[in-house]
Structure formats: C-alpha cells, structure tokens
Design a protein around this motif. Structure first.
Motif, short mmCIF file in Angstrom:
data_model
loop_
_atom_site.label_atom_id
_atom_site.label_comp_id
_atom_site.label_asym_id
_atom_site.label_seq_id
_atom_site.Cartn_x
_atom_site.Cartn_y
_atom_site.Cartn_z
N ASN A 69 0.81 -1.24 0.00
CA ASN A 69 0.00 0.00 0.00
C ASN A 69 0.83 1.28 0.00
O ASN A 69 0.53 2.23 0.73
CB ASN A 69 -0.95 0.03 1.21
N GLN A 71 2.13 4.83 -1.50
CA GLN A 71 1.41 5.91 -2.18
C GLN A 71 1.58 5.77 -3.70
O GLN A 71 2.70 5.69 -4.19
CB GLN A 71 1.95 7.27 -1.73
N TRP A 101 4.95 4.16 -7.84
CA TRP A 101 4.82 4.48 -6.41
C TRP A 101 5.84 5.53 -5.99
O TRP A 101 6.89 5.67 -6.61
CB TRP A 101 5.10 3.23 -5.56
N CYS A 103 7.71 5.99 -2.31
CA CYS A 103 7.74 5.13 -1.12
C CYS A 103 9.10 5.20 -0.41
O CYS A 103 10.12 5.48 -1.04
CB CYS A 103 7.48 3.69 -1.54
N TRP A 202 -1.17 14.29 -1.33
CA TRP A 202 -0.23 13.23 -1.74
C TRP A 202 0.56 13.56 -3.00
O TRP A 202 1.46 12.80 -3.39
CB TRP A 202 -0.93 11.87 -1.89
N SER A 221 2.50 7.13 1.97
CA SER A 221 1.17 6.74 2.46
C SER A 221 1.13 6.60 3.98
O SER A 221 0.06 6.53 4.56
CB SER A 221 0.74 5.43 1.80
#
Ligand code: FAD
Length: 415
Positions: A69, A71, A101, A103, A202, A221
C-alpha cells in the motif's frame, strides 16, 4: 579460508541487485547475493517512475510490492514562481505503465530482497565484498562478515550492484568523474501533520527555488513526507547554522510549503550527499557486469536512478544467463550502448533543467499538448522510443524550443 562456489555472485541487495539475481535464478543458475548492511537500511531515491513497473513485473516482485500500500504516483508536478506544470503519466506518447509508487526505500528494498529469497536466491546480510581476483569465468571473490571473518567465493560471473559504494569500479580503478557539475543535496523525512486532504496532500512536487536549486516534496502513504533541497553547492553557503537549520530556512523561503512544514518534526538528522554524480569506464568485462548506481548516476531531478538500476539489472542478469549457457553475447551493443543511449537522453534533460532551457518549455503558458505527452513519456522513463522526437533529437529539441520561447515566438511551441 572457507571456500564455496556459485554461478553468479551479486554484490548488493538494492533494486539493481535483486532484479538481476531474479533473472539469473530464473534461468536456472545458482545465484547468491551478498549485502553489506542489514535491511531495512536507509537509501535515498523514493520517487519511482513507471518504467520500473515493467521491471518489477518481469522479476516477479509486483504482487508483493502492491500489498505494501505505498502511495501511488500518477504523474509529477513542477512549480516555479506561481506557475504550475503538471504531467499526467496516463497522457503520454509511448505505451506503457501510467503510474508507479512514491515510497520509503528501506521498506521497498526489503520487500524486493525478501521476494528474491522466496524465489530461491540466498541473501547474505552483513557481508561485504572486499576483494576480487578476476579470472574470466572463474573469479575469486573475498567476502568479509561482521565478525571480520574472511572467506572466498568462486563465481563464474559477478554482477556488481553495490550502488554508491561502486565496489568493482573502485577495485579496478575504473571509476570516472561525473559528466555533470558537482551538486549537493540535503534531505530528511518529516511528520506531515498539516497534510491537506485529497490530491494536494499526496501530490509529488518539485519546486524551482532558483533556476539551479529545487526542492522535492514526496508524501508517503504512512503520513511521513520526504523533503529535499538540491543544487549548486555554493547556494547552501548563503545560510548559517546546522544542516537542519539550513533546510528549515530554505523551506521557510518557499511560499508553497512554508505553512505546511513550519516547525514540523524531523524523523532523523538531516542527511547530506555531495558530488554524487559518477560513472565508470568499464560497464562489463570477462566474467562481470556493473549495474545500477555502481555503473552510472546522473542526478535526482527526474527520478531516473531506480529505473536505471532495474533496467540495467534486468538486462545484465539476462545477458549473464545467456553467456553462462554458452551463447554469444555482444556486451558492447546489447548492454553498454543500450544503457548509455538512455543515460545520454536523461543527461540532456538534467543539463537543460539546471541551465533553465527545459524550465522554459515546462512553464510556457498554454503548452502544446503533443509536446507535453512526449515529455511525459520521458519522465515516465520510456526513453528508448526513437519515435518520440524528445528521444531522437534529445540534444537539440529542448534548446530549439527554449530559444523560440525566449525570442517570443510562442506560437511555435504552444497550442
Ligand atoms: C539526493 C538524491 C536523491 C535521489 N532521488 C531519487 C529518486 O527520487 N528516485 C530515484 O529513482 N532515484 C533517486 N536517486 C538515486 C537512487 O538513490 C539510486 O539510483 C538507487 O538507489 C540505485 O539503486 P542500486 O540498486 O544501484 O543501489 P543501492 O540501492 O544503493 O543498493 C546498493 C547496495 O549495495 C550494498 N553494498 C555496498 N557495498 C557493498 C559491498 N562491498 N559488499 C556487499 N554489498 C555492498 C549497499 O549496502 C546497498 O544495499 C537519488 C539520488 C540522490 C543522490
């Protein structure tokens, strides 16, 4: 001294090393990774680009990364003096992935390393390569564990994925100075407690602070955001104080983010990297190939580092496998030229970013959508598509457009 043997020895368990090992392992070759540190370890490079997804897929890592999971990243936003330039990866010239992503790399790299272990490749942590005697297809590699015990690995092929340590280029004396002027980066992770709801919260953003100084804002995230400042080393001398005080003063100068990050808690001491751009005169040789950062690193501005790491790792892994199975491999054409062509494309865009020509094109009012889609493909990492004029004519096109813009011939570059 203890002695063992393997078909392929990979130095380093970063993205370049794990994808390379996955390829040689899939080809049925006995593969071992030695990794100097323990994971998770900190490494910078948190904004991926869509081309990386092709490599994660091919290496069989995609499902595991998906479960984390992280972002999702659908494009990139650039800000300069109140102007906004946004690229959406779904609107691009070349077919391919439209997202990726952003991350923390410690977690991301740990997932890749665990996956390659599940595929059957042992990762020996806290074990560093300290010496190599090259003997073509049977080299002798000295490794050392954390107790200081040395042992020997006989390897038919060595893939050096040691990142900033550049183990083989340093041992062989082939490390080269950079193609680009030295730059400096200060960066940190911080609590993002005033993160706005929705997209603004985000969105990955690159702010032009001055023409050759920029700030990255990479929200993860997990509520943490990575902030970095990059550019001409002289700029940082304009500020007094510790690295933390310097980065806080720079954030305070930025009208876009000062309110969001004022007095925010930093989660570790501000880190600093300088003169990180590097290269090597030998990308391959009898019984070895160098991949990822160990072979070349340009600049963080377009987030191409992990993509080059995985592109070169996948390719070198496949070529090594072919060679060890007795096939002829033209390393010059199939590896070095292939990678260098793409490095040259990115090098143009890095150079034209810092001299301002690319910023002229990014921030032109009412941009031509065709041009934006072609540039979006570059930013997504699809830099091998010669149908894209920004690949084919990379060394001239941006400068031609910038010249038109500076001469006021806007109709030639806008819709
Ligand atoms: C300021 C800055 C910002 C950046 N931002 C981005 C970004 O946003 N996006 C992006 O894609 N890239 C970015 N990069 C580039 C990115 O950090 C690298 O390109 C990427 O990490 C390279 O991956 P790698 O697998 O080659 O090496 P690494 O990820 O560095 O892995 C190398 C591994 O080798 C191990 N090792 C080292 N020496 C030895 C040894 N002797 N024996 C065994 N193991 C060893 C290390 O411990 C390490 O785990 C940035 C770089 C800088 C300088």
């Amino acid at each position: 001294m203890k002695r063992e043997s393997t078909d392929v020895l990979v130095i380093g368990a970063g993205p370049a090393g794990t994808v390379a090992a996955s390829m040689t392992n899939k080809a049925g070759l006995k593969t071992l990774i030695v990794e100097k540190s323990t994971f998770p370890r900190f490494v910078i490079g948190e904004s991926l680009i869509p081309r990386v997804m092709d490599h994660l897929d091919e290496a069989g890592f995609m499902d595991a990364v998906n479960k984390a999971n992280f972002q999702k990243k659908f494009g990139a936003r650039f800000l300069k003096e109140g102007r906004v330039c946004e690229f959406d990866f779904s609107e691009r010239f070349t077919n391919g992935w439209a997202w990726t992503w952003q991350c923390p790399r410690g977690e991301f790299d740990t997932i890749l390393a665990k996956e390659v272990e599940k595929q059957g490749v042992p990762v020996r942590y806290k074990t560093g390569v300290t010496g190599v005697t090259f003997q073509g297809n049977q080299s002798e590699v000295i490794i050392e564990n954390e107790q200081g015990e040395k042992s020997i690995i006989d390897a038919k092929f060595i893939i050096d994925a040691s990142g900033y340590a550049r183990v083989l280029p340093n041992l062989m004396g082939t490390a080269k100075t950079a193609k680009l002027p030295p730059r400096k980066a200060l960066f940190v992770h911080c609590k993002d407690e005033r993160r706005p709801e929705g997209r603004e919260g985000w969105m990955i953003t690159f702010v032009v602070h001055r023409v050759d100084i920029w700030i990255w804002v990479i929200p993860f995230s997990n509520g943490v955001t990575s902030i970095g400042v990059v550019g001409n080393p002289d700029f940082f001398n304009e500020f007094e104080g510790t690295d933390e005080e310097v980065i806080r003063q720079i954030i305070e100068q930025d009208p876009n983010y000062r309110d969001r990050f004022r007095d925010t808690e930093f989660l570790f001491d501000v880190k600093k990297l300088e003169a990180y751009s590097a290269s090597t005169s030998e990308m391959y040789g009898p019984g070895y190939a160098i991949v990822g950062n160990s072979v070349e690193f340009l600049d963080p501005v377009f987030s191409s580092g992990v993509m080059f790491a995985t592109e070169s790792g996948i390719l070198a892994g496949k070529l090594a496998a072919r060679q060890l199975k007795g096939e002829e491999v033209n390393w010059e054409e199939e590896y070095e030229k292939y990678i260098q062509d793409a490095v040259n494309v990115f090098a143009t865009y890095v150079k034209s970013w810092y001299d301002g020509a690319l910023q002229d094109v990014f921030f032109v009012p009412q941009p031509n959508q065709g041009i934006k889609h072609q540039l979006s493909s570059i930013l997504a990492g699809y830099v091998w598509d010669k149908k894209n004029p920004f690949v084919r004519k990379h060394d001239s096109l941006v400068y031609t457009l910038s010249k038109f813009i500076r001469e006021g011939k806007m109709e030639l570059v806008t819709s």
